[in-house]
Design a protein around this motif. Sequence first.
Motif, PDB file in Angstrom:
ATOM      1  N   VAL A 181       0.816  -1.220   0.000  1.00 48.17           N
ATOM      2  CA  VAL A 181       0.000   0.000   0.000  1.00 48.17           C
ATOM      3  C   VAL A 181       0.852   1.274   0.000  1.00 48.17           C
ATOM      4  CG1 VAL A 181      -1.716   1.317   1.284  1.00 48.17           C
ATOM      5  CG2 VAL A 181      -2.003  -1.139   0.968  1.00 48.17           C
ATOM      6  N   PRO A 182       1.843   1.429   0.882  1.00 48.27           N
ATOM      7  CA  PRO A 182       2.620   2.686   0.839  1.00 48.27           C
ATOM      8  C   PRO A 182       3.343   2.923  -0.487  1.00 48.27           C
ATOM      9  CG  PRO A 182       2.928   1.623   2.945  1.00 48.27           C
ATOM     10  CD  PRO A 182       2.184   0.649   2.077  1.00 48.27           C
ATOM     11  N   PRO A 183       4.018   1.925  -1.077  1.00 49.82           N
ATOM     12  CA  PRO A 183       4.656   2.210  -2.371  1.00 49.82           C
ATOM     13  C   PRO A 183       3.652   2.554  -3.469  1.00 49.82           C
ATOM     14  CG  PRO A 183       5.619   0.248  -1.416  1.00 49.82           C
ATOM     15  CD  PRO A 183       4.441   0.615  -0.579  1.00 49.82           C
ATOM     16  N   ALA A 184       2.508   1.898  -3.474  1.00 50.43           N
ATOM     17  CA  ALA A 184       1.491   2.208  -4.477  1.00 50.43           C
ATOM     18  C   ALA A 184       0.959   3.625  -4.268  1.00 50.43           C
ATOM     19  CB  ALA A 184       0.355   1.197  -4.408  1.00 50.43           C
ATOM     20  N   LEU A 185       0.786   4.010  -3.025  1.00 49.54           N
ATOM     21  CA  LEU A 185       0.313   5.365  -2.725  1.00 49.54           C
ATOM     22  C   LEU A 185       1.341   6.407  -3.135  1.00 49.54           C
ATOM     23  CD1 LEU A 185      -1.882   7.102  -1.401  1.00 49.54           C
ATOM     24  CD2 LEU A 185      -0.652   6.839   0.746  1.00 49.54           C
ATOM     25  N   TYR A 186       2.606   6.170  -2.797  1.00 49.46           N
ATOM     26  CA  TYR A 186       3.656   7.112  -3.190  1.00 49.46           C
ATOM     27  C   TYR A 186       3.841   7.133  -4.711  1.00 49.46           C
ATOM     28  CZ  TYR A 186       5.099   7.884   1.623  1.00 49.46           C
ATOM     29  OH  TYR A 186       5.134   8.246   2.931  1.00 49.46           O
ATOM     30  N   GLY A 187       3.661   5.987  -5.351  1.00 39.64           N
ATOM     31  CA  GLY A 187       3.751   5.942  -6.803  1.00 39.64           C
ATOM     32  C   GLY A 187       2.672   6.781  -7.460  1.00 39.64           C
ATOM     33  N   ALA A 188       1.438   6.618  -6.991  1.00 37.82           N
ATOM     34  CA  ALA A 188       0.335   7.425  -7.526  1.00 37.82           C
ATOM     35  C   ALA A 188       0.529   8.898  -7.198  1.00 37.82           C
ATOM     36  CB  ALA A 188      -0.993   6.926  -6.974  1.00 37.82           C
ATOM     37  N   LEU A 189       1.065   9.154  -6.000  1.00 32.49           N
ATOM     38  CA  LEU A 189       1.302  10.530  -5.584  1.00 32.49           C
ATOM     39  C   LEU A 189       2.421  11.179  -6.409  1.00 32.49           C
ATOM     40  CD1 LEU A 189      -0.026  12.251  -3.402  1.00 32.49           C
ATOM     41  CD2 LEU A 189       1.862  11.680  -1.892  1.00 32.49           C
ATOM     42  N   GLY A 190       3.248  10.375  -7.050  1.00 30.92           N
ATOM     43  CA  GLY A 190       4.295  10.914  -7.906  1.00 30.92           C
ATOM     44  C   GLY A 190       3.900  10.986  -9.370  1.00 30.92           C
ATOM     45  N   ILE A 191       3.163   9.981  -9.849  1.00 27.55           N
ATOM     46  CA  ILE A 191       2.817   9.922 -11.268  1.00 27.55           C
ATOM     47  C   ILE A 191       1.769  10.971 -11.637  1.00 27.55           C
ATOM     48  CG2 ILE A 191       1.710   8.483 -13.024  1.00 27.55           C
ATOM     49  CD1 ILE A 191       3.133   6.103 -11.722  1.00 27.55           C
ATOM     50  N   LEU A 192       0.777  11.156 -10.805  1.00 31.66           N
ATOM     51  CA  LEU A 192      -0.285  12.117 -11.121  1.00 31.66           C
ATOM     52  C   LEU A 192       0.228  13.554 -11.239  1.00 31.66           C
ATOM     53  CD1 LEU A 192      -3.229  10.679  -9.009  1.00 31.66           C
ATOM     54  CD2 LEU A 192      -2.895  10.567 -11.484  1.00 31.66           C
ATOM     55  N   PRO A 193       1.021  14.048 -10.300  1.00 29.48           N
ATOM     56  CA  PRO A 193       1.551  15.409 -10.495  1.00 29.48           C
ATOM     57  C   PRO A 193       2.521  15.511 -11.665  1.00 29.48           C
ATOM     58  CG  PRO A 193       1.713  14.792  -8.200  1.00 29.48           C
ATOM     59  CD  PRO A 193       1.307  13.573  -8.951  1.00 29.48           C
ATOM     60  N   SER A 194       3.233  14.426 -11.967  1.00 29.59           N
ATOM     61  CA  SER A 194       4.137  14.448 -13.124  1.00 29.59           C
ATOM     62  C   SER A 194       3.353  14.603 -14.417  1.00 29.59           C
ATOM     63  CB  SER A 194       4.959  13.165 -13.183  1.00 29.59           C
ATOM     64  OG  SER A 194       5.728  13.015 -12.033  1.00 29.59           O
ATOM     65  N   ALA A 195       2.286  13.867 -14.548  1.00 26.22           N
ATOM     66  CA  ALA A 195       1.448  13.976 -15.744  1.00 26.22           C
ATOM     67  C   ALA A 195       0.807  15.364 -15.826  1.00 26.22           C
ATOM     68  CB  ALA A 195       0.375  12.895 -15.736  1.00 26.22           C
ATOM     69  N   PHE A 196       0.361  15.866 -14.685  1.00 29.50           N
ATOM     70  CA  PHE A 196      -0.219  17.204 -14.653  1.00 29.50           C
ATOM     71  C   PHE A 196       0.825  18.252 -15.022  1.00 29.50           C
ATOM     72  CE2 PHE A 196      -1.191  21.125 -12.277  1.00 29.50           C
ATOM     73  CZ  PHE A 196      -2.378  21.451 -12.903  1.00 29.50           C
ATOM     74  N   GLY A 197       2.049  18.093 -14.540  1.00 28.67           N
ATOM     75  CA  GLY A 197       3.123  19.029 -14.859  1.00 28.67           C
ATOM     76  C   GLY A 197       3.461  19.022 -16.337  1.00 28.67           C
ATOM     77  N   TYR A 198       3.458  17.840 -16.953  1.00 30.54           N
ATOM     78  CA  TYR A 198       3.725  17.750 -18.391  1.00 30.54           C
ATOM     79  C   TYR A 198       2.611  18.440 -19.184  1.00 30.54           C
ATOM     80  CZ  TYR A 198       4.153  15.958 -23.088  1.00 30.54           C
ATOM     81  OH  TYR A 198       4.238  15.863 -24.443  1.00 30.54           O
ATOM     82  N   LYS A 199       1.364  18.186 -18.803  1.00 26.92           N
ATOM     83  CA  LYS A 199       0.245  18.820 -19.509  1.00 26.92           C
ATOM     84  C   LYS A 199       0.284  20.341 -19.348  1.00 26.92           C
ATOM     85  CE  LYS A 199      -1.884  15.404 -21.332  1.00 26.92           C
ATOM     86  NZ  LYS A 199      -1.969  15.270 -22.780  1.00 26.92           N
ATOM     87  N   LEU A 200       0.628  20.801 -18.152  1.00 19.44           N
ATOM     88  CA  LEU A 200       0.735  22.236 -17.913  1.00 19.44           C
ATOM     89  C   LEU A 200       1.860  22.842 -18.751  1.00 19.44           C
ATOM     90  CD1 LEU A 200      -0.412  24.562 -16.212  1.00 19.44           C
ATOM     91  CD2 LEU A 200       1.342  24.036 -14.522  1.00 19.44           C
ATOM     92  N   PHE A 201       2.991  22.146 -18.821  1.00 22.42           N
ATOM     93  CA  PHE A 201       4.112  22.595 -19.650  1.00 22.42           C
ATOM     94  C   PHE A 201       3.705  22.638 -21.121  1.00 22.42           C
ATOM     95  CE2 PHE A 201       8.010  21.316 -22.043  1.00 22.42           C
ATOM     96  CZ  PHE A 201       8.726  22.485 -21.850  1.00 22.42           C
ATOM     97  N   ASP A 202       2.949  21.663 -21.563  1.00 21.87           N
ATOM     98  CA  ASP A 202       2.493  21.618 -22.954  1.00 21.87           C
ATOM     99  C   ASP A 202       1.506  22.754 -23.246  1.00 21.87           C
ATOM    100  OD1 ASP A 202       2.522  20.509 -25.499  1.00 21.87           O
ATOM    101  OD2 ASP A 202       0.797  19.223 -25.095  1.00 21.87           O
ATOM    102  N   LEU A 203       0.687  23.112 -22.268  1.00 25.71           N
ATOM    103  CA  LEU A 203      -0.250  24.225 -22.456  1.00 25.71           C
ATOM    104  C   LEU A 203       0.451  25.579 -22.458  1.00 25.71           C
ATOM    105  CD1 LEU A 203      -3.267  23.144 -20.238  1.00 25.71           C
ATOM    106  CD2 LEU A 203      -3.208  23.326 -22.723  1.00 25.71           C
ATOM    107  N   ILE A 204       1.456  25.734 -21.600  1.00 23.92           N
ATOM    108  CA  ILE A 204       2.164  27.014 -21.498  1.00 23.92           C
ATOM    109  C   ILE A 204       3.030  27.257 -22.723  1.00 23.92           C
ATOM    110  CG2 ILE A 204       3.960  28.237 -20.220  1.00 23.92           C
ATOM    111  CD1 ILE A 204       2.800  26.989 -17.676  1.00 23.92           C
ATOM    112  N   GLU A 205       3.743  26.242 -23.157  1.00 24.73           N
ATOM    113  CA  GLU A 205       4.631  26.378 -24.321  1.00 24.73           C
ATOM    114  C   GLU A 205       3.811  26.171 -25.586  1.00 24.73           C
ATOM    115  OE1 GLU A 205       7.489  27.352 -26.534  1.00 24.73           O
ATOM    116  OE2 GLU A 205       7.893  27.325 -24.395  1.00 24.73           O
ATOM    117  N   THR A 206       3.371  27.284 -26.197  1.00 19.55           N
ATOM    118  CA  THR A 206       2.467  27.202 -27.344  1.00 19.55           C
ATOM    119  C   THR A 206       3.195  27.181 -28.683  1.00 19.55           C
ATOM    120  OG1 THR A 206       2.248  29.594 -27.342  1.00 19.55           O
ATOM    121  CG2 THR A 206       0.607  28.330 -26.104  1.00 19.55           C
TER     122      THR A 206
END
Length: 67
Positions: free
Chosen positions: A7-32
Amino acid sequence: LWESLLVPPALYGALGILPSAFGYKLFDLIETKVDFAEALGGNMAVAVVVAGFLLGICFIIGRTVGS
């Protein structure tokens, strides 16, 4: 026993992957000027830029989650 190991590694994994994906999408939106999803097909320079950005954002997220 298995719950405490999985449970803890899965939680930390999800807690890392979701913001990473959000950060990539935000970077893609900002850099037009460049459409990274389209330019990644065979362009090594764009792949290196995206990889560097993802490594940087993952490092920041990892330090934040780990502390």
